[in-house]
Scaffold this motif. Structure first.
Motif: not given
Length: 541
Positions: A330-331, A423, A426, A430, A434, A469-471
């Motif tokens: 997503y980056t 984030a 999340a 999750r 990560r 988030e957002p990435a």
């Protein structure tokens, strides 16, 4: 090679009971030695023990001659004049008094044989790029990098037999680093340097690797050390495979022996039950069988234990080379997409970006320039932490900024809790899944940030930003390699290889920048931003 510095049975433990060194024996001879090791291995502690800033709990340090020491964090009284910081003020004053006609005996005693001290001081300042500051200015008028070089100039004037440097390039810009490199390359005596600066470590004659409280020696510079280490690691990994095969073999043989012994026991029991032989004969045979079985079992168990020990030793010889391995789809930024626009930007403290500047697609930009040129100010302005004096800085994608101070983290929260702040949507599972890719697994994710080492703290901050988030599709880093050991720098480089967004990195560390696949080099100089090349940066003049 004569020995100039010897540490015998040197031990040190912090007041909280944490051991650092335990019975270290090491001798440093003439030449330049690079002292390397992971963060927390005790490199800086060893230098402080050598100069007497720390007292060992046991052992001795003996030096053949005087020791000069440049600590990691240089602090000088800002009210001092330059000649006072150099330690020549008294001799200089006596010289001026004699030149003015004052023939008092004490002036001649103060000068001794050092009649050219002022000329030597000015020459030394000139060699380090400080010729412009003179001897009568105060330390408070100098930049942080100039203060480091001034402290080094004082040491060079003293001409110590042994010179110790602890991360000397941390606060130096590219040009000041080149001056320091030249001074190190021409140093005639014993020099021990602790550094993560690859260019500096390429100038040494040997590497002393401090690991698990012991020093291993490698001849040559850092490149030669890496080559030797690669050969060692290949051999160590091969030994692990051999030891694993032997361990599996001994386990099989022990299992086979146990099956055979069980069959023999069942056969003996049947013979006993059927009473086919005299009782005394069967009893003797049973005792002999039990004794033989016991010896057989013990022999195989000993072989298995020996195989396990060999395997443990082989595994211990393999270094922890875990790498940060992440996937951040997503980056990604499409080629040509506008990421950042600067228009006639005037910054606080005077720097500016004239006209229009665009950053497009997944470009990787190196931002370089002297200390005080305004690099951090530019990054903070783009990040929205500082308001521009004039013009505008507009970002078109999600942005994250990692400052030098790493103050994006809350020291009282755990690593997982810090990531959760960035984030909030999340789940805990999750986040932990990560974080494991950033080497924070299990209980490590529950460590308070305040308890982390420098390298761990940086990795946690990087994880918080890259997992946000957002990435982030634009990531800005300010001097990210300061205070990181070589292993941590390698992990950072590996992590950034997986990053698919636009990258802006302010750094004086050219080898690190080149490892990132930089696509544009921007130099902030004399208040303006312009394109440059690594080749153009080769001349420090």
């Amino acid at each position: 090679m004569s020995t100039s510095l010897t540490c015998t049975s040197l031990s040190f433990t912090w007041p909280d009971g944490t051991p650092v060194l335990d019975g270290l024996d090491v001798a440093f001879g003439p030449g330049r030695t690079g002292l390397v090791g992971v963060n927390g291995s005790g490199k800086s502690t060893l230098l402080k023990l050598i100069v007497g800033e720390l007292t060992p709990s046991d052992g001795t340090v003996k030096a053949a001659g005087d020791i000069g020491y440049l600590p990691q964090n240089v602090t000088l009284d800002t009210a001092l004049r330059v000649d006072e910081a150099l330690g020549i003020a008294a001799r200089r004053a006596a010289l001026h008094a004699i030149e003015a006609g004052d023939a008092a005996v004490e002036h001649f005693e103060t000068v001794g044989d050092d009649w050219d001290v002022e000329e030597r001081a000015l020459a030394t300042l000139g060699e380090l790029g400080l010729g412009h500051i003179g001897l009568d200015r105060t330390v408070g008028e100098l930049s942080g990098g100039e203060s480091v070089l001034l402290r080094l100039a004082a040491l060079l004037l003293l001409r110590p037999d042994v010179l110790l440097l602890d991360e000397p390039t941390n606060n130096l810009d590219l040009y000041a680093r080149r001056r320091l490199y030249a001074a190190v390359a021409s140093w005639p005596g014993v020099l021990i340097v602790v550094s993560h600066d690859r260019e500096l470590l390429e100038l040494v004659d040997q590497i002393a690797d401090l690991r698990s409280g012991e020093i291993t020696w490698y001849g040559g510079n850092f490149s030669a050390y890496e080559d030797a280490l690669a050969v060692e690691q290949e051999a160590a990994e091969r030994m692990v495979r051999v030891a694993e095969a032997d361990f599996r073999k001994q386990k099989r043989e022990l299992a086979d022996a146990q099956v055979k012994l069980a069959r023999r026991k069942r056969y003996g029991q049947r013979m006993w039950d059927q009473k086919r032989e005299p009782k005394i004969v069967m009893g003797a045979r049973k005792r002999a069988a039990q004794e033989s079985a016991g010896k057989h079992r013990i022999m195989h168990e000993e072989k298995l234990a020996e195989a396990r020990e060999r395997l443990d030793e082989a595994v211990e010889a393999v270094r922890d080379d875990e790498e940060v391995r992440i996937d951040l789809p997503y980056t990604a930024v499409p080629p040509g997409r506008n990421v950042l626009t600067l228009r006639d930007l005037e910054l606080a403290y005077g720097a500016r970006v004239d006209g229009l500047f665009d950053l497009r697609g997944p470009e990787r930009i190196a931002l370089i320039g002297r200390n005080g040129a305004g690099k951090t100010t530019l990054l903070r302005t783009v990040a929205g932490e500082l308001a521009p004096v004039a013009g505008e800085a507009e970002t078109h994608v999600p942005l994250r900024f990692l400052p030098q101070r790493l103050d994006v983290l809350d020291g009282e929260l755990t690593v997982a809790e810090n990531v959760a702040r960035f984030a909030p949507g999340a789940t805990n599972n999750r986040i932990r899944a990560r974080l494991a890719r950033f080497l924070f697994r299990g209980a490590r994710a529950d460590q308070r940030v305040a308890t982390l080492s420098g390298g761990e703290r940086f990795r946690a901050a990087l994880a918080a930003l890259m997992l946000a988030e957002p990435a982030p599709q634009l990531l800005m880093l300010d001097e990210p390699t300061n205070n990181l050991d070589m292993a941590s720098v390698h992990r950072l480089t590996t992590a950034l290889e997986s990053y698919e967004g636009a990258l802006v990195v302010a750094s004086h560390d050219l080898p690190f920048l080149e490892s990132l696949g930089i696509t544009r080099w921007l130099l902030l100089e004399e208040g303006t931003l312009r394109e440059t090349t690594p080749e153009e940066l080769g001349d420090p003049a």
